[in-house]
Write a protein that holds these residues in place. Structure first.
Motif, PDB file in Angstrom:
ATOM      1  N   ALA A 127      46.872 -22.892  51.106  1.00 53.21           N
ATOM      2  CA  ALA A 127      46.141 -21.636  51.308  1.00 53.21           C
ATOM      3  C   ALA A 127      45.629 -21.069  49.987  1.00 53.21           C
ATOM      4  N   GLU A 128      46.190 -21.551  48.863  1.00 52.50           N
ATOM      5  CA  GLU A 128      45.739 -21.092  47.543  1.00 52.50           C
ATOM      6  C   GLU A 128      44.438 -21.780  47.126  1.00 52.50           C
ATOM      7  N   LEU A 129      44.009 -22.774  47.929  1.00 50.12           N
ATOM      8  CA  LEU A 129      42.821 -23.563  47.560  1.00 50.12           C
ATOM      9  C   LEU A 129      41.667 -23.295  48.523  1.00 50.12           C
ATOM     10  N   PRO A 130      40.423 -23.563  48.083  1.00 51.47           N
ATOM     11  CA  PRO A 130      39.267 -23.368  48.977  1.00 51.47           C
ATOM     12  C   PRO A 130      39.121 -24.530  49.963  1.00 51.47           C
ATOM     13  N   VAL A 131      40.150 -24.752  50.781  1.00 48.44           N
ATOM     14  CA  VAL A 131      40.139 -25.893  51.713  1.00 48.44           C
ATOM     15  C   VAL A 131      40.301 -25.414  53.152  1.00 48.44           C
ATOM     16  N   GLU A 132      39.803 -26.243  54.087  1.00 51.33           N
ATOM     17  CA  GLU A 132      40.003 -25.989  55.519  1.00 51.33           C
ATOM     18  C   GLU A 132      41.226 -26.795  55.944  1.00 51.33           C
ATOM     19  N   ALA A 158      43.772 -31.259  55.070  1.00 47.66           N
ATOM     20  CA  ALA A 158      43.144 -30.210  54.260  1.00 47.66           C
ATOM     21  C   ALA A 158      41.848 -30.803  53.742  1.00 47.66           C
ATOM     22  N   ARG A 159      40.754 -30.088  53.915  1.00 50.32           N
ATOM     23  CA  ARG A 159      39.439 -30.626  53.610  1.00 50.32           C
ATOM     24  C   ARG A 159      38.736 -29.733  52.596  1.00 50.32           C
ATOM     25  N   LEU A 160      38.393 -30.336  51.470  1.00 50.68           N
ATOM     26  CA  LEU A 160      37.628 -29.632  50.435  1.00 50.68           C
ATOM     27  C   LEU A 160      36.181 -30.103  50.571  1.00 50.68           C
ATOM     28  N   PRO A 161      35.302 -29.264  51.159  1.00 54.35           N
ATOM     29  CA  PRO A 161      33.948 -29.739  51.442  1.00 54.35           C
ATOM     30  C   PRO A 161      33.184 -30.033  50.160  1.00 54.35           C
ATOM     31  N   GLY A 162      32.469 -31.139  50.166  1.00 50.95           N
ATOM     32  CA  GLY A 162      31.661 -31.519  49.018  1.00 50.95           C
ATOM     33  C   GLY A 162      30.190 -31.493  49.365  1.00 50.95           C
ATOM     34  N   ALA A 163      29.352 -31.918  48.406  1.00 53.83           N
ATOM     35  CA  ALA A 163      27.908 -31.942  48.641  1.00 53.83           C
ATOM     36  C   ALA A 163      27.562 -32.911  49.763  1.00 53.83           C
ATOM     37  N   SER A 164      28.385 -33.949  49.920  1.00 57.77           N
ATOM     38  CA  SER A 164      28.155 -34.930  50.975  1.00 57.77           C
ATOM     39  C   SER A 164      29.350 -34.928  51.940  1.00 57.77           C
ATOM     40  N   GLU A 165      29.070 -35.347  53.176  1.00 59.69           N
ATOM     41  CA  GLU A 165      30.115 -35.468  54.199  1.00 59.69           C
ATOM     42  C   GLU A 165      31.039 -36.650  53.903  1.00 59.69           C
ATOM     43  N   GLU A 174      48.112 -31.871  43.997  1.00 66.28           N
ATOM     44  CA  GLU A 174      47.794 -31.513  42.614  1.00 66.28           C
ATOM     45  C   GLU A 174      46.409 -32.038  42.216  1.00 66.28           C
ATOM     46  N   VAL A 175      46.099 -33.253  42.653  1.00 65.61           N
ATOM     47  CA  VAL A 175      44.782 -33.820  42.350  1.00 65.61           C
ATOM     48  C   VAL A 175      43.693 -32.981  43.019  1.00 65.61           C
ATOM     49  N   MET A 176      43.960 -32.561  44.251  1.00 59.43           N
ATOM     50  CA  MET A 176      42.980 -31.745  44.969  1.00 59.43           C
ATOM     51  C   MET A 176      42.780 -30.390  44.273  1.00 59.43           C
ATOM     52  N   ARG A 177      43.884 -29.814  43.793  1.00 58.51           N
ATOM     53  CA  ARG A 177      43.784 -28.562  43.024  1.00 58.51           C
ATOM     54  C   ARG A 177      42.837 -28.738  41.848  1.00 58.51           C
ATOM     55  N   ALA A 178      43.050 -29.849  41.115  1.00 59.72           N
ATOM     56  CA  ALA A 178      42.253 -30.081  39.905  1.00 59.72           C
ATOM     57  C   ALA A 178      40.782 -30.306  40.260  1.00 59.72           C
ATOM     58  N   ILE A 179      40.530 -30.997  41.360  1.00 62.85           N
ATOM     59  CA  ILE A 179      39.144 -31.234  41.787  1.00 62.85           C
ATOM     60  C   ILE A 179      38.510 -29.912  42.207  1.00 62.85           C
ATOM     61  N   ALA A 180      39.265 -29.112  42.971  1.00 54.81           N
ATOM     62  CA  ALA A 180      38.733 -27.834  43.468  1.00 54.81           C
ATOM     63  C   ALA A 180      38.396 -26.888  42.309  1.00 54.81           C
ATOM     64  N   ALA A 181      39.172 -26.991  41.230  1.00 55.09           N
ATOM     65  CA  ALA A 181      38.973 -26.091  40.089  1.00 55.09           C
ATOM     66  C   ALA A 181      37.629 -26.337  39.406  1.00 55.09           C
ATOM     67  N   GLU A 182      37.052 -27.517  39.656  1.00 54.07           N
ATOM     68  CA  GLU A 182      35.783 -27.854  39.004  1.00 54.07           C
ATOM     69  C   GLU A 182      34.576 -27.515  39.858  1.00 54.07           C
ATOM     70  N   GLU A 225      32.313 -27.410  43.601  1.00 54.12           N
ATOM     71  CA  GLU A 225      32.045 -28.301  44.730  1.00 54.12           C
ATOM     72  C   GLU A 225      31.955 -29.757  44.258  1.00 54.12           C
ATOM     73  N   PRO A 226      32.777 -30.636  44.825  1.00 55.06           N
ATOM     74  CA  PRO A 226      32.685 -32.050  44.436  1.00 55.06           C
ATOM     75  C   PRO A 226      31.466 -32.714  45.085  1.00 55.06           C
ATOM     76  N   PRO A 227      31.012 -33.847  44.516  1.00 51.05           N
ATOM     77  CA  PRO A 227      29.834 -34.517  45.075  1.00 51.05           C
ATOM     78  C   PRO A 227      30.067 -35.064  46.486  1.00 51.05           C
ATOM     79  N   VAL A 228      31.299 -35.444  46.793  1.00 47.33           N
ATOM     80  CA  VAL A 228      31.640 -35.845  48.157  1.00 47.33           C
ATOM     81  C   VAL A 228      32.823 -35.000  48.608  1.00 47.33           C
ATOM     82  N   THR A 229      33.083 -35.002  49.911  1.00 44.38           N
ATOM     83  CA  THR A 229      34.201 -34.247  50.457  1.00 44.38           C
ATOM     84  C   THR A 229      35.518 -34.942  50.088  1.00 44.38           C
ATOM     85  N   VAL A 230      36.525 -34.145  49.799  1.00 45.41           N
ATOM     86  CA  VAL A 230      37.843 -34.698  49.477  1.00 45.41           C
ATOM     87  C   VAL A 230      38.833 -34.157  50.495  1.00 45.41           C
TER      88      VAL A 230
END
Ligand SMILES: [Zn+2]
Length: 413
Positions: free
Chosen positions: A47-52, A63-70, A99-107, A109-114
């Motif tokens: 819940a601390e991350l921008p994920v669904e 948990a889905r971190l939406p990226g530029a691509s599906e 933890e990896v997802m946290r680090a990706i989210a901190a940067e 929107e990723p180019p693809v969804t994680v």
């Protein structure tokens, strides 16, 4: 991934251990209150991350971190444990992935969804069905075939899952979650001694072994042990004991695994020669032909033993799975990630099964990483890995995820 903090993943693992373990070990048995508590805690972290966050029809937590691509790079493992289990088996892959997802989210929107997935009931400890959530979601398991399974208290699998909001008959709909998956990555403890022997923290896993599992029934003659002469006996346990040694002898190389984990003799009293005996033979090898040869060798030995001991031996196959080779491109990426971390990138195969095997069989490009296990011990409270090796594993997973995201976004353009 500038903000990656592998020590935070280790701290999370310790917190989860405190929350869901006792003096006997981890108690995150799937479909129990403790397991649900582990997941509730995981949801709080997410819940601390921008994920669904939601669960699919098979009870897997996503948990889905939406990226530029599906197109989606999926990282996963399982938080469930066996009773009195270890703190790292499964949990490392989920909390390392977190933890990896946290680090990706901190940067941004990723180019693809994680996506991060916590597969439900990997261990199969309650109903005897390993890879339940991933097997149902990938179609490897038929819900009709498992719905009526019962636990020790007579509760059916369908009822136990319903208590956790899962209608097992609808589980195959979870397959849709993998439709956009470009890669599946899983970090896990080795559960064996190879990395420790070589003094290395992390390895690339090239695939999982095939399994041939049989119940073998030996029938002799139950007679009075005190009275009956040795040369006239048809002792089922003696025949079974000889067969156990043949199972071990039929493991031809260092990649073979051959285990008789259970032997039951009947009637099982001090004064009777055992008239019947059942044993469970589990043989594994990453090469299908070698595995077939291992089985054939033991069956031939069984025929010979049956004749010599005057018993009948009957084989019933209870489980079989083909060897799974992971995606060559991802294996290369993983190798580069391990090399960058440790300077040396050993390749191991997995003798134990993991959710990654089900995902790979469903056609999703897959690879795994192993971190060293102290003494190779797992499924036990003594299961452990040095914190620096856990951190090395998380860093390697992050590098691998970076490579997989890059590859997935390049493929999508
Ligand atoms: Zn596991």
């Amino acid at each position: 991934m500038a903000s990656l903090d592998p020590a935070r993943a280790v701290a999370d693992l310790r917190t989860l251990r405190e929350l869901t373990g006792d003096e006997h070990g981890a108690q995150r048995l799937a479909w129990t209150g403790t397991w649900a508590r582990a997941r509730a805690w995981l949801r709080e972290r997410l819940a601390e991350l921008p994920v669904e966050v939601d669960t699919d029809e098979a009870g897997n937590l996503w948990a889905r971190l939406p990226g530029a691509s599906e197109r989606t790079v999926v990282i996963g493992s399982h938080v469930d444990s066996v009773p009195d289990g270890g703190w790292l088996d499964g949990a490392l892959g989920v909390l390392g992935g977190l933890e990896v997802m946290r680090a990706i989210a901190a940067e941004g929107e990723p180019p693809v969804t994680v996506a991060l997935v916590d597969w439900a009931d990997e261990e199969g400890a309650r109903f005897g069905r390993s890879l339940l959530g991933s097997g149902l979601a990938t179609g490897a398991l038929d819900p009709e075939a498992v719905a009526g399974d019962v636990d020790r208290d007579g509760v059916t699998l369908a009822d136990a899952l319903r208590e956790h909001g899962v209608d097992v008959r609808r589980a195959p709909a979870a397959r849709a979650r993998l439709d956009a998956a470009a890669a599946y990555l899983e970090l896990h403890i080795e559960q064996g001694p190879m990395l420790e022997r070589r003094g290395l923290p992390v390895a690339v896993v090239t695939g999982t072994a095939g399994v041939e599992r049989h119940v073998v029934r030996v029938r002799g003659q139950a007679v009075q042990g005190g009275a009956f002469p040795m040369d006239a006996r048809r002792d089922a346990l003696v025949a079974a004991a000889r067969l156990v040694l043949e199972v071990r002898a039929a493991a031809p190389d260092e990649r073979s695994r051959a285990t008789v984990g259970d032997v039951r003799a009947h009637p099982g009293i001090p004064t009777a020669v055992p008239g019947a005996c059942e044993l469970i033979v589990d043989q594994r090898h990453p090469d299908a032909d070698v595995l077939a040869g291992m089985l054939a060798a033991v069956r031939r030995a069984g025929d010979r033993i049956a004749e010599e001991e005057g018993v009948a031996i009957e084989w019933e196959r209870t489980w079989r799975i083909a060897p799974v080779a992971f995606d060559p491109g991802l294996v290369e990426l993983a190798e580069a990630a391990v090399q960058a971390e440790a300077g040396e990138a050993p390749r191991l195969f997995s003798g134990a099964l993991h959710d990654a095997a089900a995902v790979a069989q469903a056609g999703v490009p897959t690879v795994m990483l192993f971190v060293q296990s102290r003494g190779g011990i797992s499924h036990h409270r003594d299961e452990d890995t040095a914190p620096e090796h856990l951190e090395a594993g998380v860093r390697t997973l992050a590098r691998l995820a970076e490579g997989a995201i890059e590859r997935a976004s390049a493929a999508g353009t």
